[in-house]
Design a protein around this motif. Structure first.
Motif, PDB file in Angstrom:
ATOM      1  N   SER A   9      42.730  43.349  47.988  1.00  0.00           N
ATOM      2  CA  SER A   9      42.519  42.442  46.859  1.00  0.00           C
ATOM      3  C   SER A   9      41.732  43.130  45.758  1.00  0.00           C
ATOM      4  N   SER A  49      38.643  40.143  41.433  1.00  0.00           N
ATOM      5  CA  SER A  49      38.896  38.759  41.033  1.00  0.00           C
ATOM      6  C   SER A  49      39.412  37.902  42.176  1.00  0.00           C
ATOM      7  N   ALA A  72      42.546  38.387  43.311  1.00  0.00           N
ATOM      8  CA  ALA A  72      44.001  38.527  43.286  1.00  0.00           C
ATOM      9  C   ALA A  72      44.444  39.496  44.380  1.00  0.00           C
TER      10      ALA A  72
END
Length: 345
Positions: free
Chosen positions: A33, A36, A38
């Motif tokens: 990841s 953030s 994401a």
């Protein structure tokens, strides 16, 4: 034909085992990841035939700006009838989503050439972790792997193939040629993986196709034209080639077209660099033979003054030649074969 997709959040091995005959499964191999939150993940498609058979794995892209192979693989899968397919086709459409999103060859996070990092390192830099995640899936599942590439977007290039030989793989040149011939490449380049061979810099044994060969699985590279563009002619050649390989593997009834009966085997190649900067112009194109001492093109200054006419001291065969005219000292202007022979396949 449009196929109904089944989305899964399962890991690849679980998704592959659970895929029902005749199904098309879409999923992602999680890598990690961003800060953030994401997700960093590798997308995959699994088309499971209604009849048992081998697995053809297509790596659509390991370099972020090499697009034609993705289209060819997607079009190939779209054209398959699961009721007539024996075995499975797996597509990892991008092995390098960070580079794809950045529209560049390598991931900006570490600037590594992903195709020199296999089999990967789950505790390494992000490119190492992406290659580790992909290879763990492909090495166990694939019977044959085709790694799709293109040449640098600064060059004219017709589709060609690149292959390597591993001393312990049990996969010989004839076996690879039987599959490569379906792509009708302008050349089939046997790449030297020995340290210091001088053909290309970096960790050449770290390519996904070489690492698959090390595990006894036939694998090779297809270079489908130039990068950072969609070339429909190259895409169609790629689709026909993939159909031919699938037929060769007994997965479909027949190839889309007759395979080549001869290949131009290149056993030594090199880049040609310029010693002077300026504007490069050439009428030469891929597959053309240039005699010793004849210019590959001409370089003039920005005011039109003649600067240089780069040439080679021996006959060469053009694999790729620069189309971007702006060159600086040390830039590549051509990729050429130094040794080649025609072989029957």
């Amino acid at each position: 034909m449009s196929k109904e997709r089944i989305s899964t959040r399962a890991g690849f091995a679980e998704a592959f085992a659970a895929a029902a005959p005749g199904s098309l499964t879409e999923g992602r191999i999680r890598v990690g990841s961003f800060a953030s939150g994401a997700e960093i993940a590798l997308p995959f498609l699994i088309l499971k035939g209604e009849k048992p058979g081998p697995c053809l794995w297509i790596s659509g892209q390991v370099h972020g700006n090499e697009i034609n192979g993705i289209w060819a693989a997607l079009d190939f899968i779209e054209g398959l009838d699961p009721s007539e397919l024996s075995g499975s086709v797996v597509l990892s459409s991008t092995a390098n989503p960070l580079a794809l999103d950045a529209r560049r060859k390598t991931a900006p996070q570490d600037d590594q050439d992903l195709d020199q990092t296999f089999p990967g390192n789950a505790n390494g830099l992000v490119s190492d972790q992406m290659s580790a995640a992909l290879f763990a899936a492909a090495a166990d599942c694939a019977d044959v792997l085709i790694s799709m590439h293109t040449m640098n977007n600064l060059f004219y290039s017709d589709p060609y193939a690149v292959y390597k030989l591993h001393p312990d793989s049990g996969v010989d040149e004839a076996k690879l040629f039987s599959m490569i011939r379906h792509f009708h490449p302008v050349v089939a380049c046997r790449m030297n993986v020995a340290p210091g061979a001088g053909e290309l810099p970096g960790n050449i044994p770290g390519a996904i196709d070489y690492q698959m060969l090390a595990r006894g699985k036939p694998a090779f590279m297809v270079e489908l034209g130039s990068g950072s563009e969609t070339d429909e002619g190259c895409v169609e050649l790629g689709v026909a080639g993939l159909c031919g390989v699938a037929a060769e593997m007994g997965m479909i009834a027949a190839p889309r077209r007759k395979p080549a009966d001869k290949l131009c085997r290149v056993t030594r190649r090199t880049h040609v660099m310029t010693r002077e900067g300026g504007l490069f112009r050439t009428a030469n194109r891929p597959a053309m033979k240039i005699e010793a001492g004849k210019p590959l093109g001409a370089i003039c200054s920005i005011t039109g003054r003649s600067m240089a006419e780069p040439a080679m001291p021996q006959d060469v065969l053009i694999i790729g030649i620069r189309k971007d005219p702006v060159v600086h000292t040390g830039d590549r202007i051509a990729f050429v074969a130094l040794e080649w022979t025609e072989v029957s396949v």
